[in-house]
Scaffold this active site. Structure first.
Site, PDB file in Angstrom:
ATOM      1  N   LYS A   1      -4.394  13.125   3.960  1.00 52.52           N
ATOM      2  CA  LYS A   1      -3.268  12.200   3.466  1.00 52.52           C
ATOM      3  C   LYS A   1      -2.073  11.916   4.375  1.00 52.52           C
ATOM      4  O   LYS A   1      -1.346  12.543   4.352  1.00 52.52           O
ATOM      5  CB  LYS A   1      -2.930  11.751   1.697  1.00 52.52           C
ATOM      6  CG  LYS A   1      -2.405  10.645   1.345  1.00 52.52           C
ATOM      7  CD  LYS A   1      -2.082  10.296   0.147  1.00 52.52           C
ATOM      8  CE  LYS A   1      -1.648   8.477  -0.415  1.00 52.52           C
ATOM      9  NZ  LYS A   1      -0.274   8.458   0.717  1.00 52.52           N
TER      10      LYS A   1
ATOM     11  N   GLU B   1      -4.376   5.698  10.420  1.00 56.82           N
ATOM     12  CA  GLU B   1      -3.247   6.027   9.868  1.00 56.82           C
ATOM     13  C   GLU B   1      -2.300   6.275  11.085  1.00 56.82           C
ATOM     14  O   GLU B   1      -2.442   7.692  11.558  1.00 56.82           O
ATOM     15  CB  GLU B   1      -2.959   6.627   8.760  1.00 56.82           C
ATOM     16  CG  GLU B   1      -1.569   6.900   8.145  1.00 56.82           C
ATOM     17  CD  GLU B   1      -1.160   6.303   6.747  1.00 56.82           C
ATOM     18  OE1 GLU B   1      -2.085   5.938   6.980  1.00 56.82           O
ATOM     19  OE2 GLU B   1      -0.033   6.377   6.353  1.00 56.82           O
TER      20      GLU B   1
ATOM     21  N   ARG C   1      -8.668  -1.588  -5.294  1.00 62.26           N
ATOM     22  CA  ARG C   1      -8.048  -0.581  -5.791  1.00 62.26           C
ATOM     23  C   ARG C   1      -8.652   0.062  -6.668  1.00 62.26           C
ATOM     24  O   ARG C   1      -9.529  -0.168  -7.837  1.00 62.26           O
ATOM     25  CB  ARG C   1      -6.429  -0.635  -6.611  1.00 62.26           C
ATOM     26  CG  ARG C   1      -6.805   0.709  -6.303  1.00 62.26           C
ATOM     27  CD  ARG C   1      -4.411   0.771  -6.936  1.00 62.26           C
ATOM     28  NE  ARG C   1      -3.901   0.080  -6.500  1.00 62.26           N
ATOM     29  CZ  ARG C   1      -3.189   0.084  -4.865  1.00 62.26           C
ATOM     30  NH1 ARG C   1      -3.190   1.842  -4.749  1.00 62.26           N
ATOM     31  NH2 ARG C   1      -2.543  -0.293  -4.595  1.00 62.26           N
TER      32      ARG C   1
HETATM   33  P1  ATP Z   1      -0.923   1.646  -1.705  1.00 58.87           P
HETATM   34  O1  ATP Z   1      -1.349   1.379  -0.122  1.00 58.87           O
HETATM   35  O2  ATP Z   1      -2.151   2.487  -2.394  1.00 58.87           O
HETATM   36  O3  ATP Z   1      -1.095   0.595  -2.674  1.00 58.87           O
HETATM   37  P2  ATP Z   1       0.906   3.046  -0.980  1.00 58.87           P
HETATM   38  O4  ATP Z   1       0.905   2.014   0.548  1.00 58.87           O
HETATM   39  O5  ATP Z   1       2.220   4.025  -0.948  1.00 58.87           O
HETATM   40  O6  ATP Z   1      -0.104   2.838  -1.497  1.00 58.87           O
HETATM   41  P3  ATP Z   1      -0.207   5.561  -1.262  1.00 58.87           P
HETATM   42  O7  ATP Z   1      -0.430   5.045  -2.111  1.00 58.87           O
HETATM   43  O8  ATP Z   1       0.868   6.533  -0.952  1.00 58.87           O
HETATM   44  O9  ATP Z   1       0.200   4.478  -0.299  1.00 58.87           O
HETATM   45  O10 ATP Z   1      -2.272   6.160  -0.862  1.00 58.87           O
HETATM   46  C1  ATP Z   1      -3.089   4.968   0.164  1.00 58.87           C
HETATM   47  C2  ATP Z   1      -2.386   5.009   1.514  1.00 58.87           C
HETATM   48  O11 ATP Z   1      -2.593   6.041   2.024  1.00 58.87           O
HETATM   49  C3  ATP Z   1      -3.813   4.134   2.467  1.00 58.87           C
HETATM   50  O12 ATP Z   1      -2.845   2.928   2.688  1.00 58.87           O
HETATM   51  C4  ATP Z   1      -3.284   4.587   3.566  1.00 58.87           C
HETATM   52  O13 ATP Z   1      -2.023   4.283   4.228  1.00 58.87           O
HETATM   53  C5  ATP Z   1      -3.173   6.129   4.176  1.00 58.87           C
HETATM   54  N1  ATP Z   1      -3.548   7.266   4.017  1.00 58.87           N
HETATM   55  C6  ATP Z   1      -3.478   8.208   4.815  1.00 58.87           C
HETATM   56  N2  ATP Z   1      -5.005   8.922   4.999  1.00 58.87           N
HETATM   57  C7  ATP Z   1      -5.503   8.125   4.539  1.00 58.87           C
HETATM   58  C8  ATP Z   1      -6.675   9.226   3.791  1.00 58.87           C
HETATM   59  N3  ATP Z   1      -6.974   9.869   4.759  1.00 58.87           N
HETATM   60  N4  ATP Z   1      -7.559   7.488   3.428  1.00 58.87           N
HETATM   61  C9  ATP Z   1      -6.797   6.677   3.009  1.00 58.87           C
HETATM   62  N5  ATP Z   1      -5.508   6.417   3.442  1.00 58.87           N
HETATM   63  C10 ATP Z   1      -4.994   7.105   3.574  1.00 58.87           C
END
Ligand code: ATP
Length: 592
Positions: free
Chosen positions: A252, A302, A417
């Site tokens: 991530k 990303e 989600r």
């Molecule tokens: P969200 O986008 O879920 O509302 P957020 O922006 O706070 O919340 P996180 O909840 O931390 O982000 O996690 C989701 C985000 O992680 C994705 O929107 C994407 O930008 C990021 N991300 C990083 N690596 C990955 C991956 N391998 N697969 C999907 N998303 C990823």
């Protein structure tokens, strides 16, 4: 269609907060709208004239609108502004002022929806040195022909304060009610919306081509797909239990999500909020052009800041610095970026969203050629919790936030989600295992060195059902002096004299803001509180939820709009999970 008919519907919508009533009003309005106007009506209900991703805004400042009202009514700009601040908005002031004039004027020709829409479109497209003059002329022209009620809504539309409290999903309900017999068939409309981020277009296809055609609706290069999002859990076992079969565990990355649309040589980049961010990242455009060997496709990844000499990933804040600087060329050299691609949604015009994860991943590896600046996100396929934990630790030591665990059979559910993507992050040493993204809705002045400047902020979570921002915390910890100065600057355009109509708060801060800026906070736990309104009365009578020991993490979420903030539902879930945990611990104690 006469604009007065539309204005009356808008008036009814702004008078109710009940979702069912809204759906009814919308359905009635849609049924009597001419086919060729349905998209325009939908955009205007959303307070815009084009879908967000096109980036065309009407962009009339209140001052300019006051001048236009003044020119058609004869009232002075000062008087108009005074009335607006008394009534709480410029639209109502225009209505009142024109009411006096209306008695003297006979309208020549009634305004039509078409005419208003095309005038607003011309105003939005006006550019260059004479743009302000053009906008003023167009607006004055419209106001000259409008009734007081019409003027109220035209003014609100142009200054961007329509805010009917009608969520996009309520508009979908309205369309379903009007044309496909209600809720049962709503999913088809919603799917089309999630694949196109364009409610006007969805309405147009439905009305002009019919429901069967809408069923065949697919993604198209150039139109952003609403991103699939991840749920959160804290332990690998829980994740496996939830998914129930093989999972792909992916790094991530801690950067900015990007959706790359490639059409021949033309590359467009969309953010998580579906904004066109192509101009921010000329380097990502180049990386995508060179590494993706397809002519027409949509790929997700990303963007992360990194050090090309060591390959080290840099914190998210570094990347966000780029957004605030103007000299993009220079900043690209100072803070180089790279992309980790993690999904592919369209290949040569073919929709892959309905294909399982593994098929998409193999397409991704086939068509993305890795180099120093373009990588495919590292992953393992497993069913073993220890392997997940070990891979997560490896990801963290490589500079990632944790992992995203994905069901290998899952399709890409645009805009959803769900538990087919689950994020697992490093455990913070606190009850709350994740950060929250909250909206700044107010500020308190500081003391001592910070007298006269902001010293703390009032934060709110987003209540999706009510489409409201409900207060959850006051935070003053975790800020450096320069952070406060940054906030002073970025919040300035959002300062208002009264509580915003979409904010629900019992606390009265020194300054109120339009909900716009989202920041990341961490806290030790979620508790019940009589003074905060988040989830008020849902867990306990006369109590909402609040954060204990909240702290700003240093991260401003420029990539999130206020509606993308942590929702009240998520907070309730986190609170309930804590209770379950305590209950489980109690049982253990009893056993001993
Ligand atoms: P969200 O986008 O879920 O509302 P957020 O922006 O706070 O919340 P996180 O909840 O931390 O982000 O996690 C989701 C985000 O992680 C994705 O929107 C994407 O930008 C990021 N991300 C990083 N690596 C990955 C991956 N391998 N697969 C999907 N998303 C990823």
């Amino acid at each position: 269609m006469h604009f007065s008919e539309f204005a009356e519907a808008l008036a009814k919508l702004s008078e109710t907060t009940k979702r069912l009533e809204m759906i009814d009003i919308l359905a009635n309005l849609f049924r009597k709208t001419d086919k060729n106007l349905i998209d325009k009506i939908v955009y205007m209900i959303q307070g815009k004239i084009h879908p967000d991703y096109m980036g065309i805004e009407i962009g009339v400042a209140e001052k300019l609108a006051s001048k236009a009202i003044s020119s058609v009514s004869g009232a002075s700009v000062e008087k108009i502004e005074e009335l607006a601040s008394k009534l709480g908005d410029l639209g109502s002031a225009a209505e009142q002022i024109l009411m006096k004039k209306a008695q003297l004027t006979l309208f020549s020709e009634p305004l039509t929806v078409e005419k208003v829409y095309s005038a607003l479109d011309r105003a939005a497209r006006a550019s260059g040195s004479g743009a302000q003059e053009t906008k003023l002329r167009i607006l004055a022209g419209l106001l000259n022909q409008s009734s007081p009620l019409e003027a109220k809504f035209i003014v609100r539309l142009v200054v961007g304060t329509l805010r009917l409290g009608v969520a996009d999903y309520t508009i979908l309900d309205g369309l379903a009610e009007a044309f496909v017999g209600g809720k049962e068939n709503r999913a088809v409309i919603e799917r089309a919306y999630n694949l196109s981020s364009d409610l006007g277009l969805v309405a147009k296809v439905l009305v002009e081509k019919g429901f069967d055609e809408l069923k065949k609706f697919g993604p198209e290069v150039g139109r952003p797909i609403r991103p699939m999002l991840a749920e959160r859990l804290t332990r690998a076992e829980e994740v496996l239990e939830k998914i129930g079969n093989d999972v792909s565990v992916e790094y991530k990355l801690d950067g900015e999500r990007v959706q790359v649309h490639k059409n021949g040589d033309r590359i467009t980049l969309f953010s998580r909020r579906l904004e066109n961010i192509t101009h921010h990242y000329p380097d990502v455009v180049k990386i995508s052009r060179e590494s993706i060997s397809l002519d027409k496709c949509i790929v997700e990844g990303e963007i992360v800041a990194f050090n090309p000499e060591t390959g080290e990933l840099l914190p998210f804040q570094e990347l966000m610095h780029r957004r605030r600087k103007y000299d993009v060329e220079k900043v690209m050299e100072e803070i180089p970026a790279m992309v980790y691609f993690f999904d592919i949604l369209v290949v040569d015009g073919m929709d892959l969203t309905q294909q399982p994860y593994l098929t998409r991943r193999s397409m991704l590896t086939k068509y993305v050629k890795e180099n120093l600046y373009a990588k495919i996100v590292p992953n393992i396929i497993t069913r073993n919790p220890e392997e997940i934990e070990a891979f997560m630790n490896q990801a963290i030591s490589d500079g990632c936030e944790g992992v995203v665990v994905k069901d290998v059979n899952s399709v890409y559910r645009a805009g959803a989600r769900e538990f087919s993507w689950i994020k697992l992050k490093r455990e913070y040493r606190s009850e709350l295992a994740d950060t929250l993204d909250l909206v700044i809705v107010g500020a308190f002045y500081g003391k001592g060195r910070r007298t006269g400047k902001y010293g703390a902020f009032l934060l709110a979570a987003y209540d999706k059902d009510r489409d409201m921002f409900e207060s959850i915390s006051k935070v003053g910890t975790g800020f450096k002096d320069e952070d406060f100065d940054t906030f002073q600057k970025i919040l300035e355009p959002y300062k208002i004299t009264h509580r915003h109509s979409r904010v629900d708060s019992k606390i009265e801060p020194d300054v109120w803001f339009v909900p716009a800026i989202v920041i990341e906070v961490i806290a030790s736990e979620i508790t019940l509180s009589p003074i905060h309104t988040a989830g008020y009365g849902l867990i306990k009578k006369n109590a909402g939820l609040a954060l204990r020991f909240p702290k700003f993490t240093g991260r401003i979420r420029d990539d999130k709009g206020p509606e993308d903030a942590t929702t009240v539902d998520e907070i309730i879930e986190l609170y309930q999970r804590k209770l379950t945990k305590i209950a489980a611990e109690d049982v253990d104690v009893d056993k001993v």
